[in-house]
Design a protein around this motif. Structure first.
Motif, PDB file in Angstrom:
ATOM      1  N   THR A   1      43.779 -24.589   2.002  1.00  0.00           N
ATOM      2  CA  THR A   1      45.011 -24.487   1.223  1.00  0.00           C
ATOM      3  C   THR A   1      44.894 -23.276   0.302  1.00  0.00           C
ATOM      4  OG1 THR A   1      44.186 -25.858  -0.586  1.00  0.00           O
ATOM      5  CG2 THR A   1      45.339 -26.998   1.206  1.00  0.00           C
ATOM      6  N   LEU A   2      46.043 -22.812  -0.152  1.00  0.00           N
ATOM      7  CA  LEU A   2      46.103 -21.754  -1.167  1.00  0.00           C
ATOM      8  C   LEU A   2      47.384 -22.039  -1.947  1.00  0.00           C
ATOM      9  CD1 LEU A   2      44.457 -19.044  -1.790  1.00  0.00           C
ATOM     10  CD2 LEU A   2      46.482 -17.915  -0.920  1.00  0.00           C
TER      11      LEU A   2
ATOM     12  N   MET B   1      42.772 -16.060  -2.933  1.00  0.00           N
ATOM     13  CA  MET B   1      42.399 -15.639  -1.582  1.00  0.00           C
ATOM     14  C   MET B   1      40.997 -15.036  -1.562  1.00  0.00           C
ATOM     15  SD  MET B   1      43.284 -15.697   1.569  1.00  0.00           S
ATOM     16  CE  MET B   1      45.066 -15.849   1.688  1.00  0.00           C
ATOM     17  N   GLU B   2      40.629 -14.389  -2.626  1.00  0.00           N
ATOM     18  CA  GLU B   2      39.274 -13.845  -2.715  1.00  0.00           C
ATOM     19  C   GLU B   2      38.249 -14.973  -2.617  1.00  0.00           C
ATOM     20  OE1 GLU B   2      37.008 -10.375  -5.201  1.00  0.00           O
ATOM     21  OE2 GLU B   2      38.729 -11.358  -6.132  1.00  0.00           O
ATOM     22  N   ARG B   3      38.521 -16.090  -3.273  1.00  0.00           N
ATOM     23  CA  ARG B   3      37.638 -17.259  -3.192  1.00  0.00           C
ATOM     24  C   ARG B   3      37.562 -17.787  -1.759  1.00  0.00           C
ATOM     25  NH1 ARG B   3      39.304 -21.825  -6.522  1.00  0.00           N
ATOM     26  NH2 ARG B   3      37.486 -22.722  -5.557  1.00  0.00           N
ATOM     27  N   VAL B   4      38.723 -17.834  -1.100  1.00  0.00           N
ATOM     28  CA  VAL B   4      38.764 -18.314   0.284  1.00  0.00           C
ATOM     29  C   VAL B   4      37.912 -17.416   1.172  1.00  0.00           C
ATOM     30  CG1 VAL B   4      40.265 -18.624   2.305  1.00  0.00           C
ATOM     31  CG2 VAL B   4      41.024 -19.427   0.057  1.00  0.00           C
ATOM     32  N   LEU B   5      38.128 -16.116   1.060  1.00  0.00           N
ATOM     33  CA  LEU B   5      37.376 -15.165   1.897  1.00  0.00           C
ATOM     34  C   LEU B   5      35.877 -15.215   1.606  1.00  0.00           C
ATOM     35  CD1 LEU B   5      39.896 -12.232   1.985  1.00  0.00           C
ATOM     36  CD2 LEU B   5      38.930 -13.396   3.981  1.00  0.00           C
ATOM     37  N   ASN B   6      35.507 -15.337   0.346  1.00  0.00           N
ATOM     38  CA  ASN B   6      34.086 -15.448   0.006  1.00  0.00           C
ATOM     39  C   ASN B   6      33.456 -16.683   0.647  1.00  0.00           C
ATOM     40  OD1 ASN B   6      34.007 -13.093  -1.495  1.00  0.00           O
ATOM     41  ND2 ASN B   6      34.385 -14.124  -3.434  1.00  0.00           N
TER      42      ASN B   6
ATOM     43  N   ARG C   1      48.573  -9.305   0.468  1.00  0.00           N
ATOM     44  CA  ARG C   1      48.409  -8.164   1.387  1.00  0.00           C
ATOM     45  C   ARG C   1      48.015  -6.892   0.640  1.00  0.00           C
ATOM     46  NH1 ARG C   1      53.077  -9.947   4.501  1.00  0.00           N
ATOM     47  NH2 ARG C   1      54.298  -8.625   3.138  1.00  0.00           N
ATOM     48  N   ALA C   2      48.470  -6.744  -0.607  1.00  0.00           N
ATOM     49  CA  ALA C   2      48.097  -5.560  -1.389  1.00  0.00           C
ATOM     50  C   ALA C   2      46.581  -5.509  -1.605  1.00  0.00           C
ATOM     51  CB  ALA C   2      48.834  -5.548  -2.727  1.00  0.00           C
ATOM     52  N   LYS C   3      45.979  -6.662  -1.790  1.00  0.00           N
ATOM     53  CA  LYS C   3      44.526  -6.706  -2.011  1.00  0.00           C
ATOM     54  C   LYS C   3      43.748  -6.812  -0.703  1.00  0.00           C
ATOM     55  CE  LYS C   3      40.940  -8.737  -4.763  1.00  0.00           C
ATOM     56  NZ  LYS C   3      40.622  -8.900  -6.127  1.00  0.00           N
ATOM     57  N   PHE C   4      44.342  -7.490   0.288  1.00  0.00           N
ATOM     58  CA  PHE C   4      43.680  -7.726   1.576  1.00  0.00           C
ATOM     59  C   PHE C   4      44.627  -7.312   2.711  1.00  0.00           C
ATOM     60  CE2 PHE C   4      42.109 -10.944  -1.440  1.00  0.00           C
ATOM     61  CZ  PHE C   4      40.766 -10.592  -1.458  1.00  0.00           C
TER      62      PHE C   4
END
Length: 163
Positions: free
Chosen positions: A66-67, A103-108, A134-137
């Motif tokens: 989830t996000l 999303m950074e937490r999810v990707l980590n 999308r701007a960050k990833f």
């Protein structure tokens, strides 16, 4: 579009029809397989085919997260009331709109399981949230779940899962 190894779902207005489950007042009462209500009678209904979608994702060996911009406790109670919590490998539910940070937490978390940015499919109803992420990833695959977006049903989302 590539077949994702990870599907990341917003909750409000995506998994269910309610716009903000953080305002609800537990306890929740199950009215049917798809509908619950809070202690004041406010109802939340699951989107059509969401259970089938989640089950299909898991059968294909795709991770789920989830996000969501919500109160963790209330969103989790709603997931539990619908018996959906067990489908998810990670619950990222935080009380702020900075989804790019979530999303950074999810990707980590999932990078340790071999998932790369370009293997992630993110589904949200708000174009603005998709743009922030999308701007960050920029390599993340995104789907706007909205009547004027890319998809507005879980049957439609199935086509993004590939083979």
């Amino acid at each position: 579009m590539r077949r994702p190894k990870l599907v990341v779902l917003d909750l409000d207005k995506v998994v269910w029809d309610h716009y903000n489950v953080s305002i609800l007042r537990p306890p929740f009462r199950r009215l049917s397989d798809r509908t619950i209500e809070d202690s004041f009678g406010e109802r939340v209904t699951l989107r059509d085919d969401v259970r089938e979608f989640l089950a299909s994702v898991k059968r294909k060996g795709i991770f789920l997260s989830t996000l969501s911009w919500n109160s963790f406790d209330k969103a989790y109670e709603v997931l539990r009331a619908f018996e959906l919590d067990s489908y998810f490998d990670l619950l990222v539910i935080e009380p702020h709109p900075e989804k790019q940070l979530m999303m950074e937490r999810v990707l980590n978390h999932f990078s340790g399981l071999g998932v790369t940015e370009e293997e992630l499919l993110y589904v949200d109803d708000r174009a603005y949230m998709l743009e922030k992420v999308r701007a960050k990833f920029p390599k993340i695959m995104t789907v706007r779940f909205h009547p004027v977006g890319d998809c507005f049903s879980f049957r439609c989302l199935m086509k993004f899962l590939g083979g």
